[in-house]
Scaffold this motif. Structure first.
Motif, PDB file in Angstrom:
ATOM      1  N   ALA A   1     134.328  10.641  -9.128  1.00 32.06           N
ATOM      2  CA  ALA A   1     134.036   9.364  -8.486  1.00 32.06           C
ATOM      3  C   ALA A   1     132.644   8.917  -8.899  1.00 32.06           C
ATOM      4  CB  ALA A   1     134.114   9.481  -6.972  1.00 32.06           C
ATOM      5  N   THR A   2     132.465   7.620  -9.025  1.00 32.95           N
ATOM      6  CA  THR A   2     131.140   7.054  -9.232  1.00 32.95           C
ATOM      7  C   THR A   2     130.831   6.158  -8.047  1.00 32.95           C
ATOM      8  OG1 THR A   2     131.974   5.185 -10.523  1.00 32.95           O
ATOM      9  CG2 THR A   2     131.326   7.131 -11.753  1.00 32.95           C
ATOM     10  N   TRP A   3     129.551   6.096  -7.659  1.00 35.20           N
ATOM     11  CA  TRP A   3     129.149   5.361  -6.472  1.00 35.20           C
ATOM     12  C   TRP A   3     127.691   4.966  -6.612  1.00 35.20           C
ATOM     13  CZ3 TRP A   3     125.155   7.808  -3.996  1.00 35.20           C
ATOM     14  CH2 TRP A   3     124.959   9.143  -4.321  1.00 35.20           C
ATOM     15  N   GLN A   4     127.236   4.130  -5.679  1.00 34.44           N
ATOM     16  CA  GLN A   4     125.818   3.767  -5.648  1.00 34.44           C
ATOM     17  C   GLN A   4     125.408   3.505  -4.207  1.00 34.44           C
ATOM     18  OE1 GLN A   4     126.117  -0.017  -7.845  1.00 34.44           O
ATOM     19  NE2 GLN A   4     124.963  -0.899  -6.144  1.00 34.44           N
ATOM     20  N   TYR A   5     124.123   3.700  -3.934  1.00 37.80           N
ATOM     21  CA  TYR A   5     123.574   3.341  -2.630  1.00 37.80           C
ATOM     22  C   TYR A   5     123.387   1.839  -2.563  1.00 37.80           C
ATOM     23  CZ  TYR A   5     122.413   8.166  -1.392  1.00 37.80           C
ATOM     24  OH  TYR A   5     122.474   9.498  -1.073  1.00 37.80           O
ATOM     25  N   ALA A   6     123.543   1.263  -1.363  1.00 37.52           N
ATOM     26  CA  ALA A   6     123.331  -0.166  -1.145  1.00 37.52           C
ATOM     27  C   ALA A   6     122.469  -0.336   0.112  1.00 37.52           C
ATOM     28  CB  ALA A   6     124.669  -0.880  -0.976  1.00 37.52           C
TER      29      ALA A   6
ATOM     30  N   ARG B   1     124.486  -0.324   8.851  1.00 38.91           N
ATOM     31  CA  ARG B   1     124.128   0.169  10.183  1.00 38.91           C
ATOM     32  C   ARG B   1     122.739   0.786  10.065  1.00 38.91           C
ATOM     33  NH1 ARG B   1     129.626   3.469  11.363  1.00 38.91           N
ATOM     34  NH2 ARG B   1     131.008   1.677  11.436  1.00 38.91           N
ATOM     35  N   ALA B   2     121.844   0.380  10.922  1.00 41.21           N
ATOM     36  CA  ALA B   2     120.459   0.863  10.870  1.00 41.21           C
ATOM     37  C   ALA B   2     120.405   2.394  10.863  1.00 41.21           C
ATOM     38  CB  ALA B   2     119.675   0.316  12.053  1.00 41.21           C
ATOM     39  N   GLY B   3     119.644   2.924   9.909  1.00 40.77           N
ATOM     40  CA  GLY B   3     119.443   4.360   9.829  1.00 40.77           C
ATOM     41  C   GLY B   3     120.540   5.143   9.140  1.00 40.77           C
ATOM     42  N   GLU B   4     121.612   4.489   8.683  1.00 41.02           N
ATOM     43  CA  GLU B   4     122.705   5.172   8.001  1.00 41.02           C
ATOM     44  C   GLU B   4     122.805   4.686   6.565  1.00 41.02           C
ATOM     45  OE1 GLU B   4     126.464   5.162   9.972  1.00 41.02           O
ATOM     46  OE2 GLU B   4     125.568   5.493  11.937  1.00 41.02           O
ATOM     47  N   PRO B   5     122.960   5.607   5.603  1.00 36.26           N
ATOM     48  CA  PRO B   5     123.102   5.177   4.212  1.00 36.26           C
ATOM     49  C   PRO B   5     124.403   4.396   4.018  1.00 36.26           C
ATOM     50  CG  PRO B   5     123.518   7.526   4.407  1.00 36.26           C
ATOM     51  CD  PRO B   5     123.051   7.056   5.744  1.00 36.26           C
ATOM     52  N   HIS B   6     124.367   3.417   3.132  1.00 36.65           N
ATOM     53  CA  HIS B   6     125.565   2.637   2.798  1.00 36.65           C
ATOM     54  C   HIS B   6     125.897   2.936   1.351  1.00 36.65           C
ATOM     55  CE1 HIS B   6     128.513  -0.547   3.007  1.00 36.65           C
ATOM     56  NE2 HIS B   6     128.023  -1.075   1.917  1.00 36.65           N
ATOM     57  N   ILE B   7     127.120   3.358   1.108  1.00 37.19           N
ATOM     58  CA  ILE B   7     127.549   3.744  -0.239  1.00 37.19           C
ATOM     59  C   ILE B   7     128.679   2.830  -0.680  1.00 37.19           C
ATOM     60  CG2 ILE B   7     128.618   5.562  -1.623  1.00 37.19           C
ATOM     61  CD1 ILE B   7     127.222   7.560   0.248  1.00 37.19           C
ATOM     62  N   ILE B   8     128.596   2.352  -1.923  1.00 38.21           N
ATOM     63  CA  ILE B   8     129.658   1.558  -2.539  1.00 38.21           C
ATOM     64  C   ILE B   8     130.391   2.466  -3.517  1.00 38.21           C
ATOM     65  CG2 ILE B   8     130.199  -0.403  -4.017  1.00 38.21           C
ATOM     66  CD1 ILE B   8     127.615  -1.720  -2.945  1.00 38.21           C
ATOM     67  N   TRP B   9     131.670   2.686  -3.276  1.00 36.45           N
ATOM     68  CA  TRP B   9     132.482   3.493  -4.188  1.00 36.45           C
ATOM     69  C   TRP B   9     132.900   2.616  -5.354  1.00 36.45           C
ATOM     70  CZ3 TRP B   9     132.400   8.512  -3.586  1.00 36.45           C
ATOM     71  CH2 TRP B   9     132.072   9.009  -2.331  1.00 36.45           C
ATOM     72  N   ARG B  10     132.572   3.042  -6.564  1.00 31.01           N
ATOM     73  CA  ARG B  10     132.851   2.262  -7.774  1.00 31.01           C
ATOM     74  C   ARG B  10     134.189   2.626  -8.404  1.00 31.01           C
ATOM     75  NH1 ARG B  10     130.104  -2.246  -7.718  1.00 31.01           N
ATOM     76  NH2 ARG B  10     127.922  -1.892  -7.310  1.00 31.01           N
TER      77      ARG B  10
END
Length: 40
Positions: free
Chosen positions: A9-14, A18-27
């Motif tokens: 899988a490839t992904w990136q942080y965005a 939600r405050a304080g939680e990482p947001h990840i976009i799955w590519r």
């Protein structure tokens, strides 16, 4: 990221959604073929 002999899988942080939680976009999710750049 890998999770099985042919699981990739490839992904990136965005920006946070939600405050304080990482947001990840799955590519791309799948086997080795997800890394094929496609036609030139």
């Amino acid at each position: 990221m890998t999770w099985a002999p042919d699981g990739r899988a490839t992904w990136q942080y965005a920006d946070e959604v939600r405050a304080g939680e990482p947001h990840i976009i799955w590519r791309r999710v799948g086997g080795h073929e997800i890394f094929d750049p496609g036609p030139a």
